[in-house]
Structures are given as structure tokens and as C-alpha cells.
Design an enzyme around this catalytic site. Sequence first.
Site, PDB file in Angstrom:
ATOM      1  N   LYS A  77       4.314   8.964   8.675  1.00 19.33           N
ATOM      2  CA  LYS A  77       4.314   8.224  10.115  1.00 19.33           C
ATOM      3  C   LYS A  77       5.142   8.805  11.191  1.00 19.33           C
ATOM      4  CE  LYS A  77       1.184   4.916   8.324  1.00 19.33           C
ATOM      5  NZ  LYS A  77       1.154   4.151   7.179  1.00 19.33           N
ATOM      6  N   ASP A 133       9.405   2.569  -0.100  1.00 17.95           N
ATOM      7  CA  ASP A 133       8.220   3.215   0.664  1.00 17.95           C
ATOM      8  C   ASP A 133       8.575   2.723   2.098  1.00 17.95           C
ATOM      9  OD1 ASP A 133       6.131   4.357   1.733  1.00 17.95           O
ATOM     10  OD2 ASP A 133       4.552   3.446   0.475  1.00 17.95           O
ATOM     11  N   TYR A 173       0.960  -0.995  -0.137  1.00 10.86           N
ATOM     12  CA  TYR A 173      -0.089   0.071   0.116  1.00 10.86           C
ATOM     13  C   TYR A 173       0.812   1.156   0.104  1.00 10.86           C
ATOM     14  CZ  TYR A 173      -3.494   3.444   1.583  1.00 10.86           C
ATOM     15  OH  TYR A 173      -4.348   4.532   1.793  1.00 10.86           O
TER      16      TYR A 173
HETATM   17  C1  LIG Z   1       0.592   4.744   5.805  1.00  6.64           C
HETATM   18  C2  LIG Z   1       1.302   4.462   4.388  1.00  6.64           C
HETATM   19  C3  LIG Z   1       1.177   5.341   3.434  1.00  6.64           C
HETATM   20  C4  LIG Z   1       0.211   6.214   3.230  1.00  6.64           C
HETATM   21  O1  LIG Z   1       0.439   7.586   4.283  1.00  6.64           O
HETATM   22  P1  LIG Z   1      -0.584   8.356   4.779  1.00  6.64           P
HETATM   23  O2  LIG Z   1      -0.046   9.301   5.646  1.00  6.64           O
HETATM   24  O3  LIG Z   1      -1.784   7.679   5.403  1.00  6.64           O
HETATM   25  O4  LIG Z   1      -1.246   9.368   3.249  1.00  6.64           O
HETATM   26  C5  LIG Z   1       2.037   5.082   2.367  1.00  6.64           C
HETATM   27  N1  LIG Z   1       2.852   4.035   2.337  1.00  6.64           N
HETATM   28  C6  LIG Z   1       2.994   3.049   3.436  1.00  6.64           C
HETATM   29  C7  LIG Z   1       4.028   2.086   3.337  1.00  6.64           C
HETATM   30  C8  LIG Z   1       2.324   3.298   4.368  1.00  6.64           C
HETATM   31  O5  LIG Z   1       2.247   2.418   5.428  1.00  6.64           O
END
Ligand SMILES: *Cc1c(COP(=O)(O)O)cnc(C)c1O
Length: 432
Positions: A269, A241, A146
Site C-alpha cells: 500500500k 503484517d 486479512y
Molecule cells: C491489503 C492488505 C494485504 C494484501 O495486499 P494486496 O496488495 O492487496 O495483495 C495484506 N495484508 C493486509 C493487512 C492488507 O491490508
Amino acid sequence: MLNREKSTACFERACRTIPGGVNSPARAFGAVGGEPLIMQRGEGQYLYDIDGNRLLDYVGSWGPHILGHGHPAVTGAIEDALRNRGTSFGAPTELETELAELVVDAVPSIEMVRMVNSGTEATMSAIRLARGFTGRNVVIKFAGCYHGHVDSLLVQAGSGALTHGVPSSPGVPAGCTADTIALEYNNLDELAETFEKRGDEIACIILEPVVGNMGVVAPQPGFLEGCRDLCTKHDALLIFDEVMTGFRLAYGGAQERFGVTPDLTTLGKIIGGGLPVGAYGGRADVMKTVSPTGPVYQAGTLSGNPLAMASGIATLRTLKDTNPYPQLEQTTATLVEGLRNAAAEADIPHSVAQVGSMFTLFFNPDPVTSFTVSARNDTDRFARYFQGMLNRGVYLPCSQFEANFVSAKHTDDDIAATITAARETLAELQQG
Ligand SMILES: *Cc1c(COP(=O)(O)O)cnc(C)c1O
């Protein structure tokens, strides 16, 4: 059983003005049944809901709260920024450079970095940059990863998109995903074949170096290195990511832990310490392609916001100074061992994945290495496990396809209490 009177009333009220009563679908209890609890406050490893229930938290706001809720260094920094600086200027501040320097110092691949406001913004911008820099369009992602709700990446996406069974979404035109290729995680042969066929069209690979969004799935030995080699060979960019894994699996993220260096990295995060911050960074020659030094446009009215920067700086400094990572790893290993034993005692088919302070108890007899395997999880059993744990005061992510997070505040007693709760719950599941 928990008293849920006030939560129930508040949720009903929320549903009248907010779609589904939530501002992000991952918070809805669709996959486990019932309604979400409405939170009042967080303190250390605990959440308190509006009915006064105390819950031992393994969600940590889905990742940011590695230091626990309301860490005094973080709340103090936010308070100070609010009182002595202000909320937003739309002009540069020293705080932005300070956080950028901390990030460059921490993350092996990052020479320059741009702040944004969410993980989604970070991945969206990194993809645009990779395409702009390479002059190519094709993006490779992996099923079950994701990367936020970016149009071009909402193909076989993980997290809430998995839980709710909408691998892609209405409203995303076919044109947006026409240049996205979704492959199987941990399948290097398939990836190599794809590069063989279309190597000169591929702008980048984007992946979670450790997946958190189909439950925790570790890269198999050689997989990250294989991604790196193929990108290098075909002049494509490798994007890690690390929105979830950055500052989580090590201070320098998964790339420090596994010793593989991407060209670009996305963060979110933890870097905001509970405030909305995202970032993307990497090789200086690539980052200089971003506006205003280069032609790839990307902007943000509130980017580098002083409150958010102060929160991020305090979080990173505390992590750097206290180095909680060895202790987090040990605490999580103890918990995971206890869960494994509890599931085995109850004779419930399971496998457990742990990397650092991220873990998932899968109701699946097979080790989960890809989405193909994760799709076979027994989600009904997970739902009953989730409810049993919640009734015992343990707050887990409300989906089988999510990572659980341990914070630096979780104590040996918390871990023991969680294992006891799991043993009782799993014994009930076996009977039911
Ligand atoms: C949470 C997450 C996102 C998205 O971040 P948001 O701040 O919710 O837009 C993208 N990539 C990964 C791996 C994530 O865990």
C-alpha cells in the site's frame, strides 16, 4: 441523488468481460447494494467519477493515498523515472537500494528488505521464509485478519473474504490450510494454550498489529507484547503484517507506535505510493535465508520496478519531511467525535474505533475487539448509511468490515461537511 448514467453503462460493459465487473471483489457493491461508480480521476482528497460527480474520498485506494491523490512530488517522480530511466530492466537499479534504505531507516524491526509487487506476495513470501528458517510448518493467524489471498492464510480471513461470506475459498485444498491455526484476536489465553500444546511445531504468528480488515480493531493492552513473548519463548517468528498500518499509523508503522518489535514485517500500500509495491523485511539473519544468499526461494520479474520504486521513494521522503502524523491524528479524532455525536443524537446503536488516521463507525453497540463481536454488526443499517453518505458526495469503503482512511489533504471544512452528511443520513436511518 448522484447522476450515475455513464457509470451504469460502463459497469454493464465491464461485467461482460471481467468477472463481476471488478478486478478485486472489495470494489463490488455486493454488501451495500447497487453498482460501483466508475472513476475518472483523483485529485487531493477527491475522486471524480465518469459522470462528473465529485466525491470526498475516505478509501484512498484502500490505504496507499495517505498524501492524497496525485501528490506532485509522487507524480513528478514517476514522470521523471518514465522519461529518464524506463519501465523495467530485470537488473538492479540504484532506486531499489534507495527505497530499501528508507525502509530500513523507518521501520524498527527491519534490517534487510526484499521488494515484491503486492501485499499478498509479501505475506506469502514471509510465511515461506518463516517456515524455511524455523524448519517448522504451523502458522497461527487470527480470525478477521486479512493477509491477502494467500492459500494458506485464507482461513477466517477479513476484508472482501468476510464481506462476501466465504471465510475460506473453493480452490484452496485442505492440505494448504492444514497447518494454519486460526485463533481469536486479542485472546492471549487461547494463544498461550496453543503454544503450550504445539509450541515446537509453530513457525510463526502472523497478525495485523492493528486490524483494518474486520473494520478497525485495536490490540488490547498487552496483546502485542504477549504475542512477542510467546514467540520468543518458543523460538517461533513474529510477523507483523503492516501492509495497511506501515507508514500509516506512524512513519515506522504500528511497531513504532506500540513499541513492540516483530522478527519480520510485511509492507504494501503506502510503500508504493499508488503503484504496485509490496515488501517483506526484518532481522538480517532471517532475511539472509532468502535466495540467493540462502535456500528459501522467492523471485519476481518486475520486483523493484523503477516506476514503482520512484513512487515509493517520493512518498516516503514526503512523509518523512512533512511528518503529517500528528495532524492526521487530530483531524481523524475530530471526525470520529462528530460521528459518535451524530449517531448518539439519532439514537443509533454504535461504537467507533480510531487508531491514527484509520477509523470505523460500527453499527454495533459493543466495542469491537474481535471477529466474534464484529460479526454482530448491523450490516443492513451500514448499507443504508453508505448509500446516504454516497448521495451526499462522501465516498466510504463499501463494507462495514473495512477501515476508513483520512489523508493529509482532508481539511477542517471537509471534516465538518462529512459530519453534517452523517448527521442527516443517520437521522434518516432512525426514521426509516
Ligand atoms: C491489503 C492488505 C494485504 C494484501 O495486499 P494486496 O496488495 O492487496 O495483495 C495484506 N495484508 C493486509 C493487512 C492488507 O491490508
